[in-house]
Design an enzyme around this catalytic site. Structure first.
Site, PDB file in Angstrom:
ATOM      1  N   ARG A   7      36.208  50.204  32.262  1.00 37.46           N
ATOM      2  CA  ARG A   7      35.301  49.767  31.393  1.00 37.46           C
ATOM      3  C   ARG A   7      35.592  49.567  30.099  1.00 37.46           C
ATOM      4  NH1 ARG A   7      33.872  48.602  36.044  1.00 37.46           N
ATOM      5  NH2 ARG A   7      31.409  48.930  36.238  1.00 37.46           N
ATOM      6  N   GLU A  11      32.335  41.090  28.396  1.00 39.68           N
ATOM      7  CA  GLU A  11      32.646  40.320  29.204  1.00 39.68           C
ATOM      8  C   GLU A  11      32.337  38.179  29.494  1.00 39.68           C
ATOM      9  OE1 GLU A  11      34.747  43.270  31.353  1.00 39.68           O
ATOM     10  OE2 GLU A  11      33.595  42.787  32.419  1.00 39.68           O
ATOM     11  N   HIS A  15      38.500  40.887  34.860  1.00 34.95           N
ATOM     12  CA  HIS A  15      37.780  41.690  35.272  1.00 34.95           C
ATOM     13  C   HIS A  15      37.831  41.726  36.935  1.00 34.95           C
ATOM     14  CE1 HIS A  15      34.484  45.451  35.271  1.00 34.95           C
ATOM     15  NE2 HIS A  15      35.341  45.518  36.080  1.00 34.95           N
TER      16      HIS A  15
END
Length: 332
Positions: A243, A272, A291
Site C-alpha cells: 500500500r 491513487e 495498482h
C-alpha cells in the site's frame, strides 16, 4: 417455478469500479443483482431486500450510512486481500460478517513484483521508448542497467505473496533476506534459500532490492521513512506492491533526487492516482504502475469465484471460508 434468488448489491459493469461482463454472469447464476446506481434511486425500497454486499475495487464503499440502509445484510465480501478500507469491528457490530479473497491474488501480485523489479533494473521502459522513437537511428550504449542475477533481495513481509516472490527470486540466483514479525519454519526458509533478518535495519543495509509486501495497519503505516531510506545502499531499488501509505512519499522523493537510493518501482501510491503535478511522476528513476497487481483475467475470475463462495456460505448460515473478524496487525 424457479426459486427467487437472494439479492446482492454490486458496483457496475465496466466503468472505473465495474466488473467484466463475464464475471457478473458468474454472480448472476446465484444472486439477483442490483447495481449501485439503481439502488441509489430508491434505497428505502431496495435496501431491505439486500443480503450481500459485493465490493469490487473497494466499491460500493461500506460506509455506515450505506450499511445502516441494508437491514437484512448478512455479509460484506471484498475482492482482494487488503481490508484496510473496511471498519471490521463496526461491520461486525451490526451483526454482519466480513470476508475477503486471500490466496487467489498471490501469484499475480508476486509476478508483478518481479516484473517491476526487472523492468526497473534493466530499464525496460526507457529501452522501449528509445526503440520506438522515430528519431532513433543509433542504439545508445549509455542505457546501462543493474544486475539482478546474484544480487541480494530483501523482502519485508514474508507471507504468502512474499514467499511466492522468494520462490521466483530463487530462479535468478538471488540471495534472499526477509523480515517478518514471525519467523517462518526452517523448511520454508530452506526451500527458497531465505535468511531471516530479525532487524529491519539489517535487511535494508544489506539488500540490493527491497520489496515491500506488508498489510497496511497502524504498525506499518509510514514504515519506510527518511531514516529507513538512509540505511539503504545508494545503488538499491525499492519495490512496493503493498500500500502507498507504507512509504513516506516525501522521504522517497528526497532519497531518489539526492541519490540516497538508485530507483523505485511502485504499483501502489497514496493517493491513487497521484496528483498530476506530484514530484514522483517526473523523476526518471521511478517506475509506477496503477495498482495492477491482481489485474489478470485468471485472477479476476478467481476472486469473483471466491467472493461467491463466501457469500453463499453466509446466506446459507454456513462458516465463511475466508471470514475476517478483526483486523490483525500481522504482515502479509
Amino acid at each position: 417455478m424457479e426459486e427467487e434468488k437472494t439479492w446482492a448489491l454490486v458496483s457496475e459493469i465496466g466503468g472505473n469500479y465495474g466488473y467484466l461482463e463475464e464475471l457478473v454472469d458468474i454472480l448472476k447464476q446465484h444472486f439477483q443483482l442490483i447495481y449501485y446506481k439503481e439502488f441509489l434511486q430508491n434505497p428505502a425500497l431496495h435496501g431491505p431486500k439486500i443480503h450481500v454486499l459485493f465490493m469490487w475495487k473497494y466499491f460500493p464503499e461500506a460506509k455506515p450510512s450505506l450499511l445502516r440502509s441494508l437491514p437484512s445484510l448478512k455479509v460484506v465480501v471484498s475482492g482482494g486481500v487488503g481490508i484496510d478500507h473496511l471498519d471490521v469491528p463496526f461491520i461486525n457490530g451490526l451483526g454482519v460478517k466480513v470476508a475477503n479473497t486471500p490466496g487467489v491474488v498471490s501469484n499475480s501480485t508476486a509476478d508483478l513484483a518481479m516484473g517491476l523489479l526487472l523492468a526497473s533494473a534493466r530499464k525496460i521502459l526507457e529501452g522501449h521508448q528509445i526503440a520506438v522513437d522515430p528519431k532513433t537511428f543509433h542504439i545508445p550504449q549509455s542505457l546501462m542497467g543493474v544486475e539482478v542475477t546474484g544480487s541480494t533481495l530483501g523482502i519485508i513481509g514474508m507471507g504468502e505473496i512474499g514467499y511466492k516472490i522468494a520462490q521466483r527470486s530463487k530462479g535468478f540466483e538471488m540471495k534472499i533476506l526477509y523480515h517478518n514479525r514471525t519467523r517462518r519454519s526452517v523448511d520454508d526458509e530452506t526451500a527458497v534459500g531465505a535468511s531471516y533478518c530479525q532487524s529491519l535495519d539489517d535487511l535494508l543495509r544489506r539488500s540490493d532490492f527491497v520489496v515491500i509486501v506488508v498489510k497496511l495497519t497502524s504498525d506499518t503505516a509510514g514504515l519506510i521513512g527518511h531514516r529507513e531510506l538512509s540505511l539503504m545502499k545508494p545503488t538499491a531499488t525499492l519495490v512496493n506492491v503493498s500500500r502507498g501509505q507504507v512509504v513516506d512519499q516525501d522521504a522517497l522523493v528526497q532519497a531518489l533526487q539526492s541519490g540516497g537510493i538508485c530507483a523505485a518501482a511502485l504499483d501502489v501510491t497514496h493517493p491513487e492516482p497521484l496528483p498530476r503535478d506530484h514530484p514522483l511522476l517526473g523523476l526518471p528513476n521511478v517506475l509506477i504502475t496503477p495498482h495492477t497487481g491482481i489485474n489478470t483475467y485468471g485472477t479476476a475470475r478467481g476472486i469473483v469465484e471466491k467472493m461467491l463462495e463466501n457469500a453463499l456460505a453466509a446466506v446459507n448460515g454456513l462458516p465463511l471460508p475466508n471470514e475476517v473478524k478483526l483486523q490483525r496487525h500481522n504482515e502479509c
